[in-house]
Design a protein around this motif. Sequence first.
Motif, short mmCIF file in Angstrom:
data_model
loop_
_atom_site.label_atom_id
_atom_site.label_comp_id
_atom_site.label_asym_id
_atom_site.label_seq_id
_atom_site.Cartn_x
_atom_site.Cartn_y
_atom_site.Cartn_z
N ASN A 1 0.86 -1.20 0.00
CA ASN A 1 0.00 0.00 0.00
C ASN A 1 0.89 1.24 0.00
O ASN A 1 1.48 1.58 1.00
CB ASN A 1 -0.89 -0.03 1.24
CG ASN A 1 -1.96 1.04 1.17
OD1 ASN A 1 -1.81 2.04 0.48
ND2 ASN A 1 -3.04 0.82 1.88
N GLY A 3 0.03 4.46 -0.54
CA GLY A 3 -0.54 5.69 -0.02
C GLY A 3 -0.67 6.73 -1.12
O GLY A 3 -1.24 6.47 -2.18
N GLN A 25 -3.17 8.18 -5.62
CA GLN A 25 -3.41 7.54 -4.32
C GLN A 25 -4.08 6.19 -4.55
O GLN A 25 -4.89 6.03 -5.47
CB GLN A 25 -4.22 8.44 -3.38
CG GLN A 25 -5.53 8.95 -3.95
CD GLN A 25 -6.73 8.08 -3.67
OE1 GLN A 25 -6.66 7.12 -2.89
NE2 GLN A 25 -7.85 8.42 -4.29
N MET A 27 -5.72 4.47 -2.00
CA MET A 27 -6.56 4.21 -0.84
C MET A 27 -8.05 4.33 -1.18
O MET A 27 -8.88 4.29 -0.28
CB MET A 27 -6.19 5.20 0.28
CG MET A 27 -4.76 5.01 0.76
SD MET A 27 -4.23 6.23 1.98
CE MET A 27 -3.90 7.63 0.91
N TYR A 104 -4.09 12.46 4.23
CA TYR A 104 -2.81 11.77 4.07
C TYR A 104 -2.04 12.42 2.94
O TYR A 104 -2.58 12.61 1.85
CB TYR A 104 -3.04 10.28 3.80
CG TYR A 104 -3.71 9.59 4.96
CD1 TYR A 104 -5.10 9.49 5.04
CD2 TYR A 104 -2.95 9.09 6.02
CE1 TYR A 104 -5.71 8.89 6.13
CE2 TYR A 104 -3.55 8.49 7.11
CZ TYR A 104 -4.93 8.40 7.16
OH TYR A 104 -5.54 7.82 8.24
#
Lengths: 114, 118
Positions: A1, A3, A25, A27, A104
């Motif tokens: 992952n 991010g 991204q 996510m 994030y």
Amino acid sequence: NAGVTQTPKFRILKIGQSMTLQCTQDMNHNYMYWYRQDPGMGLKLIYYSVGAGITDKGEVPNGYNVSRSTTEDFPLRLELAAPSQTSVYFCASSSSSGGADTQYFGPGTRLTVL
Amino acid sequence: AQSVAQPEDQVNVAEGNPLTVKCTYSVSGNPYLFWYVQYPNRGLQFLLKYITGDNLVKGSYGFEAEFNKSQTSFHLKKPSALVSDSALYFCAVSLWPHRGSTLGRLYFGRGTQLTVWP
């Protein structure tokens, strides 16, 4: 992952040149943001997006453009670069626009316009 | 208008001593408060946030922050500083999206450079 990822990490532009800063991204966040960070200052919001196909201006949008064709990607376009655009650019994402949600951040792109 | 103040540009503390990084805010409404940390040439990393409930919030790396509504403050603290805590710390505030806005945007302070010396 991974991010939030950004490319390039560094770039030097001449006045009047154009470039695109990439942001991705993984996510599955709907909300994405572009900030700039000037020395000794906090981050200021340039543009944001609430989902694919929907973008809006933040505090300092002049000289920039964005698009959002997919959930994952949110590129920032600089047209006719000016020395005032020398800054560090950060992309961020969050799962919703609720004020409680954590944003994030990517690692940033350091841009110098000469 | 919403604003965040970090009154100290720099904080210096000896390793092992307690540290405090100060933050005050001004908002029209109920705030959500955040602390982020930025290491050299890196992006911002989330440390902790206050949403509601207990005024003392615990976060990553042993940091905590206390929400004080009467003083409109959200100071970051750590009981025993480490050299590796040296970094730039940002306080930020957001609001629940209000009428006319769909974005819980973040307002950042200017940052406080924390230096922990051995």
